[in-house]
Design a protein around this motif. Structure first.
Motif, PDB file in Angstrom:
ATOM      1  N   SER A 199       0.845  -1.184   0.000  1.00  0.00           N
ATOM      2  CA  SER A 199       0.000   0.000   0.000  1.00  0.00           C
ATOM      3  C   SER A 199       0.885   1.240   0.000  1.00  0.00           C
ATOM      4  N   ASP A 200       0.384   2.318  -0.583  1.00  0.00           N
ATOM      5  CA  ASP A 200       1.196   3.530  -0.742  1.00  0.00           C
ATOM      6  C   ASP A 200       1.587   4.145   0.586  1.00  0.00           C
ATOM      7  N   ARG A 201       0.725   4.019   1.580  1.00  0.00           N
ATOM      8  CA  ARG A 201       0.970   4.662   2.878  1.00  0.00           C
ATOM      9  C   ARG A 201       0.270   3.877   3.977  1.00  0.00           C
ATOM     10  N   PRO A 202       0.702   4.070   5.226  1.00  0.00           N
ATOM     11  CA  PRO A 202       0.004   3.421   6.338  1.00  0.00           C
ATOM     12  C   PRO A 202      -1.429   3.951   6.465  1.00  0.00           C
ATOM     13  N   TYR A 203      -2.308   3.128   6.993  1.00  0.00           N
ATOM     14  CA  TYR A 203      -3.693   3.541   7.212  1.00  0.00           C
ATOM     15  C   TYR A 203      -4.217   2.856   8.470  1.00  0.00           C
ATOM     16  N   SER A 206      -9.628  -0.976   9.823  1.00  0.00           N
ATOM     17  CA  SER A 206     -11.028  -0.913  10.252  1.00  0.00           C
ATOM     18  C   SER A 206     -11.356  -1.952  11.314  1.00  0.00           C
ATOM     19  N   ALA A 207     -10.529  -2.984  11.432  1.00  0.00           N
ATOM     20  CA  ALA A 207     -10.770  -4.029  12.430  1.00  0.00           C
ATOM     21  C   ALA A 207     -10.201  -3.663  13.796  1.00  0.00           C
ATOM     22  N   GLY A 208      -9.609  -2.473  13.911  1.00  0.00           N
ATOM     23  CA  GLY A 208      -9.096  -2.023  15.197  1.00  0.00           C
ATOM     24  C   GLY A 208      -7.680  -2.465  15.508  1.00  0.00           C
ATOM     25  N   ASN A 209      -6.899  -2.779  14.466  1.00  0.00           N
ATOM     26  CA  ASN A 209      -5.523  -3.254  14.671  1.00  0.00           C
ATOM     27  C   ASN A 209      -4.493  -2.133  14.608  1.00  0.00           C
ATOM     28  N   GLY A 210      -4.946  -0.892  14.575  1.00  0.00           N
ATOM     29  CA  GLY A 210      -4.022   0.232  14.579  1.00  0.00           C
ATOM     30  C   GLY A 210      -3.551   0.609  13.183  1.00  0.00           C
ATOM     31  N   LEU A 211      -2.351   1.194  13.126  1.00  0.00           N
ATOM     32  CA  LEU A 211      -1.777   1.670  11.868  1.00  0.00           C
ATOM     33  C   LEU A 211      -1.090   0.505  11.152  1.00  0.00           C
ATOM     34  N   VAL A 212      -1.548   0.214   9.932  1.00  0.00           N
ATOM     35  CA  VAL A 212      -1.024  -0.942   9.207  1.00  0.00           C
ATOM     36  C   VAL A 212      -0.674  -0.565   7.772  1.00  0.00           C
ATOM     37  N   MET A 213       0.096  -1.448   7.147  1.00  0.00           N
ATOM     38  CA  MET A 213       0.316  -1.409   5.708  1.00  0.00           C
ATOM     39  C   MET A 213       0.024  -2.793   5.157  1.00  0.00           C
ATOM     40  N   THR A 214      -0.429  -2.822   3.911  1.00  0.00           N
ATOM     41  CA  THR A 214      -0.832  -4.088   3.310  1.00  0.00           C
ATOM     42  C   THR A 214       0.148  -4.520   2.231  1.00  0.00           C
ATOM     43  N   CYS A 215       0.558  -5.774   2.303  1.00  0.00           N
ATOM     44  CA  CYS A 215       1.420  -6.384   1.292  1.00  0.00           C
ATOM     45  C   CYS A 215       0.613  -7.459   0.571  1.00  0.00           C
ATOM     46  N   SER A 216       0.743  -7.551  -0.736  1.00  0.00           N
ATOM     47  CA  SER A 216      -0.008  -8.563  -1.486  1.00  0.00           C
ATOM     48  C   SER A 216       0.809  -9.111  -2.640  1.00  0.00           C
ATOM     49  N   HIS A 217       0.459 -10.329  -3.017  1.00  0.00           N
ATOM     50  CA  HIS A 217       1.207 -11.042  -4.053  1.00  0.00           C
ATOM     51  C   HIS A 217       0.235 -11.927  -4.838  1.00  0.00           C
TER      52      HIS A 217
END
Length: 236
Positions: A199-203, A206-217
């Protein structure tokens, strides 16, 4: 008269000497005060400069350390995504296997999310829970769980398909009923690039896990089209 004259001269001399001494002492006092003020101001300036330099050095160390930690985190996640993608390719080329990790729907969720995987179908999914592709995708559940347990920075890990299926570990009780993974940025970007994407930036998750970034393959297959494996990583 002569005695009075001498006494007058002596008195005048004493007065002159006293005045000169008083002036000298007064000047010395002013000089000392001014010198003290100058030294004090210089000390304050030097202290402020030293504190500023120390603060800048500390912030630079913090930023550098955080950057190194983030790089390690990204490298670890990239490795995990490659491992899961390799596992997915193996699963695609073999008959469906029954995982040890149980799976649940939103309607029969376990009390502890770590007890199993959520299986969810998008409203316009072209596959069913009992389809061969769904059963094949379930073969990833044990790997999803294992990677999540190893990586303490990983808040969730999941696999989604072109047909509209998504499997998420740990069980996500808050997933919206109309959730469609195929419309999400992490899915479309991975599918378009054919490489590991972030993901371009942390966000804020929505599940309440705090500030995250997403990696995908993305993983491609002849029978089912594209599968995309993703994970959310806590970066706070």
């Amino acid at each position: 008269k002569i005695l009075v004259l001498f006494l007058s001269l002596a008195l005048i001399s004493l007065l002159i000497l006293g005045f000169l001494a008083f002036s000298a002492i007064n000047n010395i006092g002013k000089f000392s005060q001014e010198s003290s003020e100058v030294l004090g101001n210089e000390a304050i300036t030097n202290s402020s400069s030293a504190l500023q330099e120390m603060g800048e050095e500390y912030l630079l160390r913090v930023v550098t350390d955080q950057a190194e930690i983030t790089n390690v985190l990204f490298e670890n996640t990239n490795t995990e995504m490659k491992m899961l993608a390799s596992n997915a390719l193996t699963i695609l080329n073999n008959p469906p296997a029954t995982p040890l990790t149980p799976s649940f729907t939103r309607f029969n969720a376990p009390k502890d999310p770590l007890d199993g995987t959520l299986i969810h179908l998008a409203p316009t999914a072209t596959a069913t829970i009992d389809s061969r592709e769904s059963k094949t995708l379930a073969g990833l559940d044990d790997s999803l769980k294992a990677v999540h347990r190893i990586d303490t920075d990983m808040t969730s890990v999941y696999a989604a398909t072109d047909s509209g299926i998504i499997r998420i570990y740990p069980m996500d009780k808050h997933l919206a009923p109309d959730y469609d993974p195929r419309t999400r940025d992490w899915f479309t970007r991975a599918k378009a690039s054919g490489q590991i994407t972030w993901s371009d930036r942390p966000y804020v998750d929505s599940a309440g896990n705090g500030l995250v970034m997403t990696c995908s393959h993305a993983v491609y297959s002849r029978d089912y089209g594209t599968w995309v494996i993703g994970s959310d990583i806590n970066v706070a």
